[in-house]
Write an enzyme that holds these catalytic residues in place. Structure first.
Site, PDB file in Angstrom:
ATOM      1  N   GLU A   1       0.828  -1.213   0.000  1.00 36.50           N
ATOM      2  CA  GLU A   1       0.000   0.000   0.000  1.00 36.50           C
ATOM      3  C   GLU A   1       0.861   1.262   0.000  1.00 36.50           C
ATOM      4  OE1 GLU A   1      -2.950  -0.211   3.128  1.00 36.50           O
ATOM      5  OE2 GLU A   1      -3.899  -1.944   2.213  1.00 36.50           O
TER       6      GLU A   1
ATOM      7  N   GLU B   1      -4.111  -8.903   0.459  1.00 33.52           N
ATOM      8  CA  GLU B   1      -4.578  -8.686   1.833  1.00 33.52           C
ATOM      9  C   GLU B   1      -6.087  -8.754   1.805  1.00 33.52           C
ATOM     10  OE1 GLU B   1      -1.834  -5.667   3.690  1.00 33.52           O
ATOM     11  OE2 GLU B   1      -3.640  -5.322   4.887  1.00 33.52           O
TER      12      GLU B   1
HETATM   13  C1  GAL Z   1      -4.074  -2.632   5.561  1.00 39.05           C
HETATM   14  C2  GAL Z   1      -2.577  -2.510   5.829  1.00 39.05           C
HETATM   15  C3  GAL Z   1      -2.149  -3.418   6.968  1.00 39.05           C
HETATM   16  C4  GAL Z   1      -3.075  -3.243   8.137  1.00 39.05           C
HETATM   17  C5  GAL Z   1      -4.477  -3.576   7.684  1.00 39.05           C
HETATM   18  C6  GAL Z   1      -5.502  -3.561   8.795  1.00 39.05           C
HETATM   19  O1  GAL Z   1      -4.550  -1.593   4.812  1.00 39.05           O
HETATM   20  O2  GAL Z   1      -1.856  -2.877   4.685  1.00 39.05           O
HETATM   21  O3  GAL Z   1      -0.836  -3.119   7.340  1.00 39.05           O
HETATM   22  O4  GAL Z   1      -2.990  -1.942   8.583  1.00 39.05           O
HETATM   23  O5  GAL Z   1      -4.843  -2.630   6.708  1.00 39.05           O
HETATM   24  O6  GAL Z   1      -6.776  -3.885   8.301  1.00 39.05           O
END
Ligand code: GAL
Length: 824
Positions: free
Chosen positions: A420, A496
């Site tokens: 990100e 993710e």
């Molecule tokens: C994402 C990020 C992670 C964590 C996650 C929590 O956007 O890449 O590091 O913060 O959100 O939901």
């Protein structure tokens, strides 16, 4: 200089087809972990040999000072509410025998968190801002042989430098290396298998040999490939001439017949032993782990491991070990990954930084494929003291070192250049992506690059996504189909996913989308919306099935971690941007497994989708005093065909997975955020009466799995269950003792919060306590802790003396308990 080959550029367009690799172990290096002195603060002259340190604290590495606490609201809850910043010094006095005076001496740090500066006998010899990369420093010119030397390390992590708990200190292993002037230097082998079939594999070994001597030399380089039974299965030998003070890369290709291939079901490892010889004298011996496997990525066929498709049932993980903090521990890491594997995990994304060397050794051994990630930030900050401060000066060295360190591991299948990254939004961000991508390919031509994007509009429009080989999408399940349609040749996966939140053993009734701020807990019915981007696992299961060209998913996160206590916490301007809004929360709620490694209900939901060994799970608990006659939602998770629910001995009939509609109101069903689909969960509304809930899973009409929850009576006993009752007496090994508060019949008291006091006798010491409650401010380094929803954890560490460790647990009003762990 980039060495990208033309053939490779062609391959990059749509697919990857490469051979396997191995991992590294450096022979002859001695552990340099014991006998360090430690002091917080920044006394002047602490680098000098003569500095008075007799009253400093004695300790062995690895060490994380932050986990010792205390929790304090003045520390950032986003990084765990613990002191992960400050300045401290480590010093070690040591003597090297005169007989080594002609040798090369170096120190290897696997990682120092962070901003380390290293001195030997008062002289500055190097530094490393990035805490996640290991580094070696040459001590040879500064050592006084036969006399005392002092190495001093200043460590100075800053506040607002991370979005999660980083730990603080020399938190990974340290080695002293004594080498002949003619030797194989750090990360000195690069092993690939350009051709692999069932009949034979070609193993290509590029070995660097260094001659640190002032005269030229000729040596023999002997390489042996050794199987798991210690048989030499292939070997080679070459004569090498080396100019004075020079390095040479020697390339060798060795054929292994009938290779035993490394894979998820069969993580078979060979050793590659490389010797540098002068006549019959061995000047150096270097060992690397080899796993023979082929990997191939394709926009249509997905990921093929040894020519067979594998879908990533993956997790993202931060590096902390829960109550044990950031200090690396082999057994604690291995336990984490074994728990993940039991949930059905076959892939790990090391979010968002290079992992410990131990993590990759474990993934090699267990058969878990790894997406090795370098950065969470490039030049544009996410946190003001983050990696952005060092990017310009250090990114190339950090990235090259990560790849050199990790490229022999068969488990590693992709290099991620970032998560990100804010540059997604910038017009010229693609230039940085291209530069990092080229570095990866220059260091390793066998694996594709990737990154996790959350801002598709930006990443695609600004061309950043087109600079890398495989595109990871964070939290955009509803955009997958359109992304595939618009980019038919792009290789895609969910880098993710989900970010569902819950507390182990907590059930809020009536079920609701909201979390309750007063309790600082999140309901385990798993329909609660945590952060706005989150969605239940079911949604991802559905989109993965609907987009079969996707490589799979990496769910956020495998284990709960310290810091980032979403959905509680957030920006609190009264504390200058510190995330302390809902103090005392200081740990995440994201995972299907809590900080202690205890499964939440969601663990079984993943298991029902990711495993085939018959299983069935039922929730909630069955202690609803005061709610007699009220309808309680009951959920069952299974990988069987159907489930029968039996309440207080009476069958409520069978439901077929994926077919029968749920009893749960429509507002919680469907294919949207905060919803789940009845494809993956079976559910009933059951009028409550004390007794039991029993579920039976049926496959092909046969009962193959079962689970029972009884209404617990009065709390009466403590039950202790060790994950291992025999451990190694090496001063490092751990036994994880699960502590349950039960009634007289052994039923867990589902909301028990009794304080448990522990004593240890014999050959062990306290390693940590925990209870998995992200809002608990109890120390992880105490011999007492309250149970959270009936459970807590006590971790005991062996000493170097063999014997018995007796752990006793007592609590007011409960029958106490004892367990013996043997060490040998
Ligand atoms: C994402 C990020 C992670 C964590 C996650 C929590 O956007 O890449 O590091 O913060 O959100 O939901």
């Amino acid at each position: 200089m980039l060495r990208k080959s033309f053939l490779f550029i062609l391959l990059l367009q749509f697919s990857f087809s490469f051979g396997q690799l191995g991992s590294e172990a450096t022979n002859g290096d001695v552990s340099f972990n014991s006998g360090w002195l430690f002091q917080k603060g920044d006394p002047s002259g602490a680098e000098k040999s003569t500095f008075k340190d007799a009253d400093w604290h004695k300790l062995n590495l690895p060490h994380d000072w932050a986990i010792e606490g205390p929790f304090d609201k003045k520390y950032n809850a986003r990084t765990g509410g613990l002191p992960v910043h400050g300045t401290a010094w480590y010093r070690k006095h040591f003597t090297i025998d005169k007989k080594y005076a002609a040798q090369q001496i170096a120190i290897l740090f696997d990682g120092v968190m962070n901003n380390s500066k290293v001195y030997i006998n008062g002289t500055y010899i190097g530094e490393r801002p990035f805490g996640y990369m290991g580094f070696e420093l040459d001590l040879t010119p500064y050592i006084t042989f036969g006399e005392e030397n002092v190495i001093a390390v200043r460590v100075a992590p800053e506040d607002l430098a991370s979005r999660w708990y980083s730990g603080a200190g020399i938190y990974r292993n340290t080695y002293l290396k004594i080498n002949n002037p003619v030797h194989i230097p750090l990360w000195g082998t690069y092993i690939t298998t350009p051709k692999v079939s069932d009949e034979k594999a070609t193993v290509k070994i590029e070995t660097t040999i260094k001659n640190a001597d002032g005269k030229k030399v000729s040596v023999t380089l002997e390489t042996k490939i050794i199987d798991g039974l210690n048989n030499v299965v292939a070997s080679s030998s070459q004569k090498i001439g080396l100019e004075k003070s020079s390095e040479k890369v020697v390339i060798d290709e060795i054929v292994v017949n009938n290779p035993n291939r490394w894979g998820i079901e069969n993580p078979y490892l060979y050793d590659v032993v490389t010797q540098v010889k002068k006549g019959n004298i061995i000047l150096d011996e270097y060992s690397s782990t080899l796993g023979i496997r082929s990997i191939y990525f394709d926009a249509k066929k997905g990921f093929l491991l040894n020519e067979k498709p594998v879908e990533f049932n993956g997790v993202c993980m931060h590096h902390d070990l829960g109550p044990l903090g950031g200090a690396v521990n082999y057994r604690a890491t291995e336990r984490q990954m074994q728990i993940m594997q039991s949930m059905g995990v076959n892939a790990l994304r090391t979010s968002h930084n290079p992992p410990s060397p131990e993590m990759l050794q474990i993934c090699d051994k267990l058969g878990i494929v790894v997406l090795d990630e370098a950065f969470d930030e490039w030049k544009i900050p996410k946190v003001i003291n983050g990696y952005n401060k060092y990017f310009d000066e250090w990114h190339e060295r950090d990235l090259r070192d990560m790849i050199k360190r990790d490229r022999n591991h068969p488990s590693v299948i992709m290099w991620s250049i970032g998560n990100e990254i804010i540059e997604q939004r910038e017009k010229d961000g693609w230039k940085v992506a291209k530069m990092l991508n080229d570095i990866c390919h220059d260091e390793d031509h066998t694996r594709p690059t990737t990154a996790g994007f959350n801002n598709y509009g930006g990443a695609f429009k600004n061309k950043l996504a087109y600079q890398i080989d495989i595109v990871g999408l964070n939290y955009k399940p509803f955009d997958y189909a359109a992304t595939v349609k618009d980019n038919p040749d792009m290789i895609l996966y969910g880098s993710e996913t989900s970010s569902q939140t819950s507390s182990r053993g907590t059930y809020a009734l009536p079920i609701t989308h909201d979390h309750k701020k007063e309790t600082l807990e999140v309901s385990s019915y798993d329909v609660t919306v945590g952060p706005p981007w989150a969605y239940p696992p079911d949604v991802e299961f559905d989109v993965q099935a609907e987009n079969p060209t996707f490589l799979g998913e990496f769910m956020w996160t495998g284990f709960d971690y310290l810091g980032e206590p979403t959905p509680y916490g957030g920006r609190d301007n009264s504390t200058d941007g510190y995330w302390n809004a809902d103090w005392p929360v200081h740990a995440s709620y994201f995972a299907p497994v809590d900080l202690c490694g205890f499964p939440k209900d969601r663990y079984y939901l993943y298991q029902s989708q990711w495993t085939t060994e018959p299983m069935v799970h039922v929730l909630p608990h069955w202690n609803w005093e005061g709610k007699e006659g009220e309808e309680i939602p009951v959920f069952a998770y299974t990988n069987c065909d159907e489930v029968e629910l039996i309440v207080n001995g009476k069958s409520l009939g069978k439901k077929i997975k994926g077919v029968d509609t749920t009893d749960i109101p429509a507002e919680f069903r469907g294919f949207e955020k905060g919803m789940y689909t009845s494809k993956y969960r079976l559910s009933w509304n059951v009028p409550y009466q004390p007794g039991s809930l029993r579920v039976i899973g049926y496959k092909d009409g046969k009962a193959v799995a079962e689970k029972i929850i009884n209404t617990a009576k009065k709390a009466s006993k403590i039950r202790l269950t060790a994950d291992r009752t025999e451990i190694t007496a090496d001063g490092k090994d751990l036994s994880f003792i699960e502590v349950d508060i039960t009634d007289a019949d052994g039923n867990l008291i589902p909301n028990a919060d009794n304080q448990v006091q522990f004593t240890i006798e014999g050959a062990g010491i306290l390693a940590a306590v925990g209870n998995g409650n992200p809002a608990s401010l109890e120390s992880f380094q105490d011999t007492k802790i309250k149970a959270f929803n009936g459970k807590c954890l006590f971790v005991v560490k062996s000493t170097e003396a063999a014997g018995n460790i007796t752990v006793s647990a007592t609590s007011n009003g409960l029958e106490s308990s004892k367990i013996i762990v043997k060490t040998k």
